[in-house]
Design a protein around this motif. Structure first.
Motif, mmCIF file in Angstrom:
data_model
loop_
_atom_site.group_PDB
_atom_site.id
_atom_site.type_symbol
_atom_site.label_atom_id
_atom_site.label_comp_id
_atom_site.label_asym_id
_atom_site.label_seq_id
_atom_site.Cartn_x
_atom_site.Cartn_y
_atom_site.Cartn_z
ATOM 1 N N THR A 57 -59.198 6.213 20.946
ATOM 2 C CA THR A 57 -58.449 6.301 22.529
ATOM 3 C C THR A 57 -57.687 5.216 22.737
ATOM 4 O O THR A 57 -56.454 5.377 23.056
ATOM 5 C CB THR A 57 -59.389 6.628 23.413
ATOM 6 N N ARG A 58 -58.220 3.826 22.534
ATOM 7 C CA ARG A 58 -57.435 2.696 22.755
ATOM 8 C C ARG A 58 -56.410 2.518 21.640
ATOM 9 O O ARG A 58 -55.241 2.128 22.237
ATOM 10 C CB ARG A 58 -58.481 1.464 22.675
ATOM 11 N N LEU A 59 -56.735 2.906 20.528
ATOM 12 C CA LEU A 59 -55.375 2.670 19.627
ATOM 13 C C LEU A 59 -54.541 3.596 19.877
ATOM 14 O O LEU A 59 -53.195 3.362 19.582
ATOM 15 C CB LEU A 59 -56.000 3.072 18.034
ATOM 16 N N ARG A 60 -54.578 4.719 20.172
ATOM 17 C CA ARG A 60 -53.709 5.930 20.384
ATOM 18 C C ARG A 60 -52.692 5.429 21.720
ATOM 19 O O ARG A 60 -51.456 5.714 21.906
ATOM 20 C CB ARG A 60 -53.841 7.347 20.451
ATOM 21 N N GLN A 61 -53.197 4.635 22.682
ATOM 22 C CA GLN A 61 -52.585 4.224 23.614
ATOM 23 C C GLN A 61 -51.575 2.979 23.533
ATOM 24 O O GLN A 61 -50.627 2.985 23.991
ATOM 25 C CB GLN A 61 -53.452 3.509 24.938
ATOM 26 N N ARG A 62 -51.869 2.095 22.259
ATOM 27 C CA ARG A 62 -51.343 1.048 21.909
ATOM 28 C C ARG A 62 -50.271 1.279 20.627
ATOM 29 O O ARG A 62 -49.300 0.514 20.304
ATOM 30 C CB ARG A 62 -52.200 -0.048 21.387
ATOM 31 N N ALA A 63 -50.592 2.453 19.790
ATOM 32 C CA ALA A 63 -49.908 2.474 18.470
ATOM 33 C C ALA A 63 -49.579 3.910 18.469
ATOM 34 O O ALA A 63 -49.922 4.877 18.907
ATOM 35 C CB ALA A 63 -50.741 2.033 17.446
ATOM 36 N N VAL A 64 -48.488 4.175 17.541
ATOM 37 C CA VAL A 64 -48.342 5.618 17.014
ATOM 38 C C VAL A 64 -48.321 5.453 15.394
ATOM 39 O O VAL A 64 -48.464 4.396 14.866
ATOM 40 C CB VAL A 64 -46.751 5.863 17.254
ATOM 41 N N GLY A 65 -48.625 6.533 14.825
ATOM 42 C CA GLY A 65 -48.694 6.821 13.262
ATOM 43 C C GLY A 65 -50.201 6.422 13.032
ATOM 44 O O GLY A 65 -50.438 6.266 11.713
ATOM 45 N N LEU A 66 -51.138 6.472 13.785
ATOM 46 C CA LEU A 66 -52.891 6.331 13.709
ATOM 47 C C LEU A 66 -53.106 7.272 12.764
ATOM 48 O O LEU A 66 -53.788 7.060 11.559
ATOM 49 C CB LEU A 66 -53.327 6.468 14.799
ATOM 50 N N ASP A 67 -52.752 8.602 12.670
ATOM 51 C CA ASP A 67 -53.197 9.716 11.503
ATOM 52 C C ASP A 67 -52.574 9.455 10.400
ATOM 53 O O ASP A 67 -53.474 9.503 9.449
ATOM 54 C CB ASP A 67 -52.825 10.937 12.282
ATOM 55 N N THR A 68 -51.229 8.803 10.128
ATOM 56 C CA THR A 68 -50.886 8.647 8.947
ATOM 57 C C THR A 68 -51.750 7.413 8.324
ATOM 58 O O THR A 68 -51.802 7.377 6.974
ATOM 59 C CB THR A 68 -49.328 8.348 9.056
ATOM 60 N N LEU A 69 -51.960 6.380 9.261
ATOM 61 C CA LEU A 69 -52.806 5.365 8.433
ATOM 62 C C LEU A 69 -53.976 5.804 8.072
ATOM 63 O O LEU A 69 -54.392 5.329 7.079
ATOM 64 C CB LEU A 69 -52.974 4.291 9.735
ATOM 65 N N LYS A 70 -54.764 6.646 8.829
ATOM 66 C CA LYS A 70 -56.039 7.005 8.394
ATOM 67 C C LYS A 70 -55.894 7.723 7.027
ATOM 68 O O LYS A 70 -56.823 7.599 6.077
ATOM 69 C CB LYS A 70 -56.734 7.899 9.420
ATOM 70 N N ARG A 71 -54.977 8.672 7.040
ATOM 71 C CA ARG A 71 -54.803 9.527 5.623
ATOM 72 C C ARG A 71 -54.389 8.259 4.402
ATOM 73 O O ARG A 71 -55.031 8.512 3.305
ATOM 74 C CB ARG A 71 -53.811 10.167 5.867
ATOM 75 N N ILE A 72 -53.730 7.163 4.799
ATOM 76 C CA ILE A 72 -53.304 6.322 3.825
ATOM 77 C C ILE A 72 -54.820 5.591 3.232
ATOM 78 O O ILE A 72 -54.831 5.388 2.103
ATOM 79 C CB ILE A 72 -52.164 5.442 4.131
ATOM 80 N N VAL A 73 -55.262 5.136 4.072
ATOM 81 C CA VAL A 73 -56.513 4.108 3.935
ATOM 82 C C VAL A 73 -57.527 5.109 3.282
ATOM 83 O O VAL A 73 -58.616 4.514 2.746
ATOM 84 C CB VAL A 73 -56.871 3.120 4.910
ATOM 85 N N GLY A 74 -57.516 6.274 3.711
ATOM 86 C CA GLY A 74 -58.422 6.924 2.937
ATOM 87 C C GLY A 74 -58.637 7.080 1.442
ATOM 88 O O GLY A 74 -59.723 7.529 0.834
ATOM 89 N N GLU A 75 -57.754 6.664 0.981
ATOM 90 C CA GLU A 75 -57.602 6.467 -0.632
ATOM 91 C C GLU A 75 -58.075 5.365 -1.214
ATOM 92 O O GLU A 75 -58.131 5.008 -2.391
ATOM 93 C CB GLU A 75 -56.131 7.002 -1.028
ATOM 94 N N TYR A 76 -58.593 4.383 -0.157
ATOM 95 C CA TYR A 76 -58.923 2.789 -0.661
ATOM 96 C C TYR A 76 -60.343 2.469 -0.264
ATOM 97 O O TYR A 76 -60.486 1.685 0.617
ATOM 98 C CB TYR A 76 -57.764 1.962 0.007
ATOM 99 N N PRO A 77 -61.280 3.142 -0.669
ATOM 100 C CA PRO A 77 -62.572 2.926 -0.484
ATOM 101 C C PRO A 77 -63.151 1.665 -0.885
ATOM 102 O O PRO A 77 -62.453 1.228 -2.052
ATOM 103 C CB PRO A 77 -63.628 3.892 -0.920
#
Length: 749
Positions: free
Chosen positions: A244-264
């Protein structure tokens, strides 16, 4: 008469307070200022030794002109400036503004007038050929901030005074004293973190001087981005982040989540060599520690995807809840009303914005109006419209600081005009038509604008010169005024500036660095706002009433993010397509022929290439050496002090080896800034680090590529860390070893 004068050091970013002892207008000695509110009696060996540089017999004190036999002869300033002006006008008639360029080195940043006047001159001239040491150091910090915040000069810094968990990546502040951060006595600041029960974790391929005093987490060079991606993976996978706080402060959160999902971390461990459980534990600590920050510098900047890595540092701080909060990674503040709008306007009306121009060679973006210095040689030698034909080099030695310095040295001889403004004859201006003597920092006044927002404790200090310029040395900005006049009839914008300068001089109100600085002091934190704030600061009051400097705030202020961002929605951009495209460069590529990885390193008694002539810094002998792990040395039959060949895909150097446990296996560290070859006029620098191969050490940048395709794409940064190399015994050394072994084997039993 002997006097004690209060001033401050301008070698590096802490700007430590100094007391200058002066007798008969001669600098006798320098010592730390015990009354300085921040440095409190601390100064490093480089600062104390600067007396030897001011008074160096090898220092250039008079204008020099190149002679027909390649030597130099002393001429008057009038003769030099008249000929330079005539030749400069000729270049402009033949090639236009695009034929004229400027390179300024690191010391220029620590001189108020130098940087402002250079930027103004080149911007009004309209030339694309502006180069700086930034493309070997810091430019991707500006580009990352451009994409994240829309503001290239926004640079979050760790709140050293209040942080409880500080992760340092690719930085060695015990030696560098902080970079893109002004924090005098930083060693004590780091120790204070652990004294109050906190942690300092150093992520680095080398067991640096900082890591030796704190925790060390070894990492494979140029895999920092993978570690940061995995930290984000854990924060999202384990739902540690506050969505919730991240979406208030930033855009592109879903894209970032998708990207980092490939780097466990289990996947990236094969590249970083960091245990996945360690990565997971660190991610949790960064989120759960109330006051935590990740800080990265040169080691995270000089890889193949340095801009992405720099942006990921800020993203980790943001996602962990540590950006723009007390004890986290915070933004400094000039305190000038409307500065957010000023930055936005400046980007619209000038070449200040990222990619405001692109380089003729390589099609690389400019950063804060500067092009990649790595392509400077090719801009000189590549024919066509916009070819670089006249070059000014100030406070710099790019032959030793840019990749493939030999290529640049050869290219400099092809110029129609090369002029250097410097305190020494060096390997670059050995090729110059003119060398013009510049002042040192103790021969000029200063209030350093670029560092005001980088102090971890808000602070201001200004200084007058402590001595008059030695010989015929002049400040660079005064020479630039002469160049403005020389081109005033051919370049309308410079003509207008020249007319303004002339008129201001006639009425006694000429613009100079002090007058400009006074405006900033009055408008900024603690300033008098031109009389609206009683008791506030002015430049003269700083010098007269607060010579040791003055703290203007209790600490960095939280809640600065929205006023820092210039994007219209005032939110951080996490999904810039340009950054996403850089993900294809984060994977390491193995080459069995070049199995080792090269990194650079700082030295406590060395500052790039320009302090190697001071006797105090050369005490005890200096040997330029390649540092490698005992396992790598044993595999290659290399012993302590052996002469070795270090080879990359782009070149090779030969120097002694030092064997040390203070480095990760598979990694080789070589200090930069060496390679003095006798072409400069500095006696001790040429003799320093002498070994069987000659004097002056070797130039590690001979191993680095200057091919535009090998430069980092978003900032044009040279790839100087994680470079694939191999190390082997020098042929003569190997033959001697074999001869000794053969003799021993054939002797009596």
């Amino acid at each position: 008469m002997r006097q004690e004068k209060v001033t401050y050091c301008r070698i590096c970013e802490p700007l430590c307070g100094m007391i200058a002892t002066v007798e008969n207008d001669e600098l006798i000695s320098l010592r730390p200022d015990k009354q300085h509110p921040l440095s409190k009696g601390f100064a490093c060996p480089k600062g104390i030794a600067f007396t030897e540089i001011v008074n160096d017999p090898d220092r250039g004190l008079h204008p020099l002109r190149c002679t027909a036999d390649g030597g130099f002869e002393q001429v008057s300033w009038d003769t030099a400036l008249a000929d330079i002006g005539e030749r400069l006008r000729g270049v402009h008639r033949r090639h236009g503004s695009a034929g004229i360029g400027w390179y300024f080195g690191n010391p220029a940043t620590f001189s108020t007038g130098h940087t402002l006047w250079t930027a103004t001159f080149m911007n009004l001239l309209g030339s694309p050929h502006v180069y700086s040491a930034g493309s070997q150091d810091v430019n991707n910090r500006f580009v990352a901030s451009h994409f994240l915040y829309g503001n290239p000069v926004a640079a979050p810094i760790p709140d050293i005074n209040r942080v409880d968990l500080l992760v340092i990546m690719g930085a060695n502040p015990v030696v560098s004293h902080g970079s893109v951060m002004s924090s005098p006595r930083i060693r004590e600041g780091l120790n204070a973190i652990t004294a109050r029960g906190g942690r300092v974790l150093v992520v680095d391929p080398r067991h640096t001087e900082t890591a030796r005093e704190h925790e060390w987490l070894p990492i494979v060079p140029d895999t920092d981005a993978l570690l940061l991606l995995s930290l984000l993976y854990v924060m999202f996978e384990e739902k540690l982040a506050d969505d919730t706080r991240l979406r208030q402060r930033a855009v592109g959160l879903d894209t970032l989540k998708r990207i980092v999902g490939e780097y466990p971390p289990e996947q990236t461990a094969t590249s970083t060599d960091i245990d996945p459980d360690t990565v997971r534990a660190l991610a949790r600590s960064l989120v759960h520690t109330e006051r935590a920050a990740v800080y990265g510098r040169i080691g995270t900047s000089l890889g193949r995807a340095g801009t992405l890595t720099t942006a990921l540092l800020d993203m980790v701080n943001l996602v962990a809840g540590n950006l723009d909060v007390v004890g986290g990674s915070m933004f400094g503040d000039l305190g000038i009303p409307g500065q957010r709008f000023g930055v936005a306007a400046l980007q619209r009306v000038s070449r200040f914005a990222w990619s405001g121009r692109r380089s003729r060679v390589g099609d690389l973006p400019q950063v804060l109006g500067t092009a990649p210095a790595s392509v400077m040689a090719k801009e000189i030698t590549t024919p066509g419209r916009g070819q670089l034909r006249a070059l000014f080099v100030s406070a710099g030695n790019p032959v030793l600081s840019v990749p493939n310095g030999t290529e640049l040295a050869d290219a400099l001889d092809d110029l129609d005009l090369l002029v250097s403004l410097d305190i020494y004859r060096n390997e670059t201006n050995a090729h110059a038509d003119y060398i013009l003597p510049a002042t040192t920092m103790y021969e000029r006044g200063d209030f350093l604008l670029p560092f005001q927002a980088l102090f971890t404790t808000p602070f201001k200090q200004a200084t007058d010169p402590v001595i008059a310029p030695r010989g015929e040395a002049r400040e660079e900005w005064t020479v630039i005024n002469e160049l403005v006049g020389a081109l005033s009839r051919q370049v309308p914008m410079l003509g207008a500036l020249h007319a303004m300068n002339t008129m201001a001089t006639r009425v006694g109100r000429a613009w100079d660095p002090e007058r400009l600085s006074d405006v900033v002091v009055r408008m900024g934190l603690g300033g008098n706002r031109f009389g609206l704030r009683r008791g506030g600061l002015t430049y003269r009051r700083l010098v007269r009433d607060e010579p040791h400097g003055v703290v203007v705030g209790d600490g960095l202020m939280p809640g600065r993010l929205r006023d820092t961002i210039t994007h219209r929605d005032r939110k951080v951009r996490l999904d810039a397509p340009e950054l996403v495209a850089e993900l294809d460069r984060v994977a390491t590529a193995a080459d069995p022929r070049l199995p080792l990885r090269l990194i650079g390193m700082r030295e406590i008694r060395s500052e790039n290439s320009w302090q190697h002539n001071a006797p105090m810094l050369l005490r005890g002998g200096r040997e330029h050496a390649a540092r490698l792990h005992p396992d790598d040395a044993e595999t290659r039959g290399i012993g302590e002090g052996d002469l070795v060949v270090v080879r990359s895909a782009h070149g090779q150097v030969e120097l002694p080896a030092t064997i040390t446990d203070d480095i990760k296996p598979g990694v080789v560290a070589i200090p930069h800034g060496w390679g003095h070859n006798g072409s400069g006029g500095w006696t001790r620098a040429n003799a320093a680090a002498a070994n069987d191969l000659g004097s002056g050490g070797v130039n590690v940048n001979a191993l680095i590529s200057s091919d535009p395709d090998d430069l980092e794409r978003l900032a044009g940064m040279a790839n100087m860390t994680g470079v694939p190399i191999e190390v082997s015994l020098l042929a003569g050394e190997r033959d001697e070893r074999q001869s000794i072994a053969h003799s021993a084997g054939s002797g009596p039993s």
